[in-house]
Write an enzyme that holds these catalytic residues in place. Sequence first.
Site, PDB file in Angstrom:
ATOM      1  N   HIS A  41       8.622  11.459  19.466  1.00  0.00           N
ATOM      2  CA  HIS A  41       8.463  10.237  18.676  1.00  0.00           C
ATOM      3  C   HIS A  41       7.853  10.638  17.330  1.00  0.00           C
ATOM      4  O   HIS A  41       7.003  11.538  17.275  1.00  0.00           O
ATOM      5  CB  HIS A  41       7.460   9.278  19.343  1.00  0.00           C
ATOM      6  CG  HIS A  41       8.048   8.327  20.341  1.00  0.00           C
ATOM      7  ND1 HIS A  41       7.345   7.906  21.456  1.00  0.00           N
ATOM      8  CD2 HIS A  41       9.248   7.684  20.398  1.00  0.00           C
ATOM      9  CE1 HIS A  41       8.088   7.059  22.147  1.00  0.00           C
ATOM     10  NE2 HIS A  41       9.246   6.906  21.531  1.00  0.00           N
ATOM     11  N   CYS A  55      -0.452   5.827  20.231  1.00  0.00           N
ATOM     12  CA  CYS A  55       0.541   5.275  21.156  1.00  0.00           C
ATOM     13  C   CYS A  55       0.006   4.033  21.861  1.00  0.00           C
ATOM     14  O   CYS A  55       0.765   3.152  22.247  1.00  0.00           O
ATOM     15  CB  CYS A  55       0.909   6.292  22.231  1.00  0.00           C
ATOM     16  SG  CYS A  55       1.716   7.755  21.603  1.00  0.00           S
TER      17      CYS A  55
HETATM   18  N1  ARG Z   1       5.779   8.164  28.433  1.00  0.00           N
HETATM   19  C1  ARG Z   1       6.066   7.461  27.227  1.00  0.00           C
HETATM   20  C2  ARG Z   1       7.473   7.761  26.767  1.00  0.00           C
HETATM   21  O1  ARG Z   1       7.911   8.866  26.917  1.00  0.00           O
HETATM   22  C3  ARG Z   1       5.064   7.821  26.187  1.00  0.00           C
HETATM   23  C4  ARG Z   1       5.188   7.025  24.930  1.00  0.00           C
HETATM   24  C5  ARG Z   1       4.205   7.423  23.885  1.00  0.00           C
HETATM   25  N2  ARG Z   1       4.193   6.505  22.814  1.00  0.00           N
HETATM   26  C6  ARG Z   1       4.262   6.821  21.515  1.00  0.00           C
HETATM   27  N3  ARG Z   1       4.121   5.877  20.649  1.00  0.00           N
HETATM   28  N4  ARG Z   1       4.524   8.026  21.113  1.00  0.00           N
HETATM   29  O2  ARG Z   1       8.174   6.920  26.259  1.00  0.00           O
END
Ligand code: ARG
Length: 299
Positions: free
Chosen positions: A193, A287
């Site tokens: 991300h 996050c």
């Molecule tokens: N386990 C989640 C996923 O893979 C983690 C998300 C983390 N969020 C972020 N904004 N980077 O989607």
Amino acid sequence: MTQTQTQTQTQTQTQPRTQSQPRTVRTRTPRARHYLMCRPTHFDVTYAINPWMDPSKPVDAGLAVAQWEQLRALHQELGHTVELIEPLPDCPDMVYAANGATIVDGKVLGVRFRNAERAAEGPAYLEWFRANGYQEVHDPVHVNEGEGDFLVTRSRLLAGTGFRSTPESHAEAQEFFGRPVISLELVDPRFYHLDTALAVLDGDEIMYYPEAFSAGSRAVLERLFPDAVRVTEGDAAVFALNVVSDGYHVILPEAATGVAEQLRARGFRPIGLDLSELLKGGGSAKCCTLEIRPRPAGA
Ligand code: ARG
């Protein structure tokens, strides 16, 4: 403190001057923010959709809640408003509220997840905004994972793609918000991300880990943000870029000591937190924090 008031804090320490450090440390002004968070009541790692997730590793559910509570309390102590969305029992990743929407000028762009495991979160977040009186709400056509991949600078949207949000969603966001979108290609699966590879510190000031981006995207970042803080791989790998900044205080993982030093040299005040359990899902402070940016006064 209301949302429009600001408090001014000046950092007066003197720093040894090196080439990358400005002569005078800038005065920073924190601005009160409005956040949406989701308690990790049902948090667990039961599937793996990023390289940090290992379902065979146990998660301490009680500790996850305690660490999250610390983050929430810190936001409030710093004068920010925190609202909560009810966690859904079948959505262990819902604690990562940054993936719930993107909100700019009071306009809400909903999300559509790439992975089926998280699909139910999208409508739940959209419903929260509708139920709370937000009128300009767009249910997206294309896959976008909210502020996981969209980061807001003073005048633009920085948008990540490569692993989750699609390039089509960048165009959709540009059309909806009427802000220029800069598409950036992520190339390292650990930084899946945009908010794991780049952070907006204040206005048009950013920090990022260059190697997380394609050569072309790196060149774009250098062109647009020549003064950006560049973060090492060691710091990036402890989620040093997954920070929440109010313009002065920067909440980051406590292991990110190198970045803390870089931020102090620029007049920010880094505050380290231990969010070890939430890291097991592939996320940290940012996050877990979705910023709701209001309509500008008088607009
Ligand atoms: N386990 C989640 C996923 O893979 C983690 C998300 C983390 N969020 C972020 N904004 N980077 O989607």
